[in-house]
Write an enzyme that holds these catalytic residues in place. Structure first.
Site, short mmCIF file in Angstrom:
data_model
loop_
_atom_site.label_atom_id
_atom_site.label_comp_id
_atom_site.label_asym_id
_atom_site.label_seq_id
_atom_site.Cartn_x
_atom_site.Cartn_y
_atom_site.Cartn_z
N ASP A 1 42.01 -54.05 53.95
CA ASP A 1 41.46 -52.87 53.27
C ASP A 1 42.53 -52.16 52.43
O ASP A 1 42.22 -51.29 51.64
CB ASP A 1 40.93 -51.86 54.32
CG ASP A 1 39.43 -52.01 54.56
OD1 ASP A 1 38.74 -52.51 53.65
OD2 ASP A 1 38.96 -51.64 55.65
N LYS B 1 29.39 -57.38 55.44
CA LYS B 1 30.71 -58.04 55.36
C LYS B 1 30.67 -59.39 56.07
O LYS B 1 31.29 -60.36 55.62
CB LYS B 1 31.79 -57.13 55.96
CG LYS B 1 32.10 -55.94 55.04
CD LYS B 1 32.83 -54.80 55.74
CE LYS B 1 32.86 -53.58 54.83
NZ LYS B 1 33.43 -52.40 55.45
N GLN C 1 35.83 -50.46 60.94
CA GLN C 1 34.79 -49.78 60.17
C GLN C 1 34.89 -48.26 60.37
O GLN C 1 34.91 -47.78 61.49
CB GLN C 1 33.41 -50.31 60.60
CG GLN C 1 32.26 -49.76 59.78
CD GLN C 1 32.35 -50.12 58.30
OE1 GLN C 1 32.61 -51.25 57.93
NE2 GLN C 1 32.16 -49.13 57.43
#
Ligand code: NAP
Length: 280
Positions: free
Chosen positions: A116, A49, A93
């Site tokens: 997200d 990422k 994460q």
């Protein structure tokens, strides 16, 4: 023989679009990435990422916390990042160490930095057709269908899996494009009965070899979301690619399919957030 949907090439296009889209902004989009503990797979995802951010000309700020970080410490950091003007998106994460409440942590992220799209506010907006962000993996699949001009409206879309991250939002986005959607899961007694009816089949289960050629209709579009390891430790999906490729009209490979698209859509969400924060 099916046409291969090239997720890697398409992801590069999406990222180039993101880089161009950020050109006019006064401040570069910034992503805060929080990694708790030392899970090697998570470490790989996080560096991926960060590389994507660099490729798009975006900033990334890594917050690496020890595995024994308390919930209070993590929530305090998220609170600080929620108020940080250089941060447009916050990504925690997953998975988190067992002592941390995932739901509580994710819900602490400000919805306008929830790139997200896990926050209930953003999920609600997506379901009611007023999306701000779309969840990256299903959004990546929709982008693939769009780019390859595969129609969804009126077609029977069968989704295998009903997780909050993939299956449910996948079904929601296909429905929003007027697909006729069936969702299957571990309690579906005869999976093949449904998969054989699918014009578009999306598998997001996590079981190598689950979808065999006899389960697929001639000419179907087959999207394999899964990222499994086979007996030799090689990355593979749910679909028996070699056999299904002969029957499908389009198919995604693993690797090189949905995975890179998921990462690219995160960059798109970050750009959306940055534009919003800069009043554009
Ligand atoms: P998950 O939370 O474990 O969900 C799996 C789903 O599959 C559940 O809904 C489960 O049903 C269902 N299922 C299990 N066995 C089944 C069976 N035999 N027949 C039909 N359905 C069955 O997993 P996830 O997070 O959604 O991820 C799914 C896969 O996608 C994994 O391989 C993951 O690594 C991959 N993934 C890939 C990306 C990407 O970027 N490509 C992103 C996210 C995830 P129940 O609900 O009844 O338990």
């Amino acid at each position: 023989m099916a046409k291969i949907i090239d997720g890697k090439a398409l992801a590069a296009q999406v990222k180039a679009r993101c880089a161009a889209g950020a050109q006019g902004l006064a401040r570069r989009p910034g992503l805060a990435v929080i990694l708790v503990g030392d899970d090697p797979a998570s470490r790989v995802y996080v560096s991926g990422k960060e590389r994507d951010c660099a490729e798009c000309g975006f900033l990334s700020f890594e917050h690496k916390l020890p595995a024994d970080t308390t919930e209070r410490e993590l929530l305090t950091l998220i609170d600080r990042l929620n108020g940080d003007g250089a941060v447009d998106g916050i990504l925690v994460q997953l998975p988190l160490p067992a002592h941390l409440n995932e739901e509580k942590v994710l819900n602490a992220i400000s919805p306008d930095k929830d790139v997200d799209c896990f926050h209930p506010v953003n999920v609600g907006k997506m379901v009611t057709g007023q999306p701000v962000f779309l969840p990256c993996t299903p959004a990546g699949v929709m982008e693939m269908l769009r780019a390859y001009e595969i129609p969804v409206a009126g077609r029977h879309c069968v989704v295998l899996g009903r997780s909050n991250i993939v299956g449910k939002p996948m079904a929601t986005l296909l429905l929003a494009q007027s697909g006729t959607v069936t969702i299957c899961h571990s309690k579906t007694p005869d999976l093949a009965e449904f998969t054989r009816q699918a014009d578009i089949l999306v598998s997001a289960v996590g079981r190598t070899g689950l979808v065999t050629a006899d389960m697929v209709k001639e000419g179907a579009v087959v999207i394999d979301v899964a990222m499994n390891r086979n007996a030799e430790g090689k990355l593979c999906g749910d679909v028996d690619f070699a056999a299904v490729e002969k029957k499908a009209s389009y198919i995604t490979p693993v690797p090189g399919g949905v995975g890179p698209m998921t990462r690219a859509m995160l960059m798109e969400n970050l750009l959306t957030a940055a534009k919003h924060h800069q009043g554009q």
